[in-house]
Every structure is written in C-alpha cells, then in structure tokens.
Design a protein around this motif. Sequence first.
Motif, short mmCIF file in Angstrom:
data_model
loop_
_atom_site.label_atom_id
_atom_site.label_comp_id
_atom_site.label_asym_id
_atom_site.label_seq_id
_atom_site.Cartn_x
_atom_site.Cartn_y
_atom_site.Cartn_z
N TYR A 117 -46.77 -17.33 -11.58
CA TYR A 117 -46.23 -18.38 -10.72
C TYR A 117 -44.72 -18.46 -10.88
CZ TYR A 117 -51.00 -20.16 -10.49
OH TYR A 117 -52.35 -20.30 -10.29
N LEU B 197 -45.95 -25.29 -9.35
CA LEU B 197 -46.19 -23.87 -9.55
C LEU B 197 -46.51 -23.23 -8.21
CD1 LEU B 197 -48.48 -23.95 -12.72
CD2 LEU B 197 -46.03 -23.48 -12.61
N PRO C 241 -47.66 -19.74 -6.50
CA PRO C 241 -48.18 -18.41 -6.83
C PRO C 241 -47.27 -17.31 -6.29
CG PRO C 241 -49.87 -19.77 -5.79
CD PRO C 241 -48.58 -20.51 -5.66
#
Length: 165
Positions: A74, A105, A107
């Motif tokens: 992330y 976060l 990805p």
Amino acid sequence: MALMRVFYEDWQMECCGKPFSVGQEVGWRLVAVEGEEAGNDHWHGAEAWVENHGGPKHKTVGRVRSIDLVHQEYAAHHDPRAAERAALADLEPGTVVFRSTGRSLEPVPGARTLEPVDSCPRWFGGFEDEEQPPRRVPYRVRRAVGVLVTLEIPDDAGGPGRHAA
C-alpha cells in the motif's frame, strides 16, 4: 475430487474464524466470485470467498491442500512524524506529543505476493511491515490481507455456484 481456490480475508478470520492447517478438513460458508468480482484484484484469483457473517446456509466441506498468505503493498498517507519533524525538535525535553494514528492505505496495483505457509494465522497484524522513518509521504506499507487456500472437495459437492448431485 476437484480443487477450488478460496480467499479467506484477514478480518473474517480475526472476527469469527478458526485457524486451520494444510491437510485439515474444514467446512466453510462460501460465496462464489462471479461477474464483475471475478476480475477484481481483491479476490486474488479465487473462485470463492469465506463469509462468516451470513452467506449460504450450507457449508462446503473439503480438505485444505495448500495455503498462501496474501501480502498487499500500500501507499500510506498521513505520517505526522514526517511532517512534524522540525517542529518537534524545538519542543522542551520531556514534552509529550499525542498524534493521530489514522492513516489511509491505497493499494498499489499489481503489488501483491503469495507466501506458502503450513497454517492460517489467527491474527494478521504481525505480518505488517512499513517503511521506517525518516520517510516521505506517501510511504510504503506491506501487510497480509488474508490467505488463498486450495481446497479439495468431492466432485459432487455443492460448493458456491455448484449444485450437489
């Protein structure tokens, strides 16, 4: 016997799951990955995912043939230590500073890996690794998001999207 790939999310295991190992027989409520979900990176190539909070009434029973810990990288946003470094240096010794622990976060597409393991962990927090200060924002965080299980089921089993004979 047929093989089925099943994704077991970290939060599903941590909330209501029971750890398991390769060779063990398990019974799970499985939801088929279908339609638009099939192309979603979230399922990591699985045909089904475990749903401990509803889902079908029947359980699919099978034997665990392999387990892969799924790691996702992330880009983490919000790091007070990176932004406040100079201001903190000017504080009096012994001063206590409370910082928000919140972070978002995001990805990183295509940045996931599989790690073969013999058993599914009960808790996944110990598998988080983040870039250490000093760092710039966004910084990198790698964490385990679940396991990808190869489940062996009888050919006539009524798994998700299948009908028992």
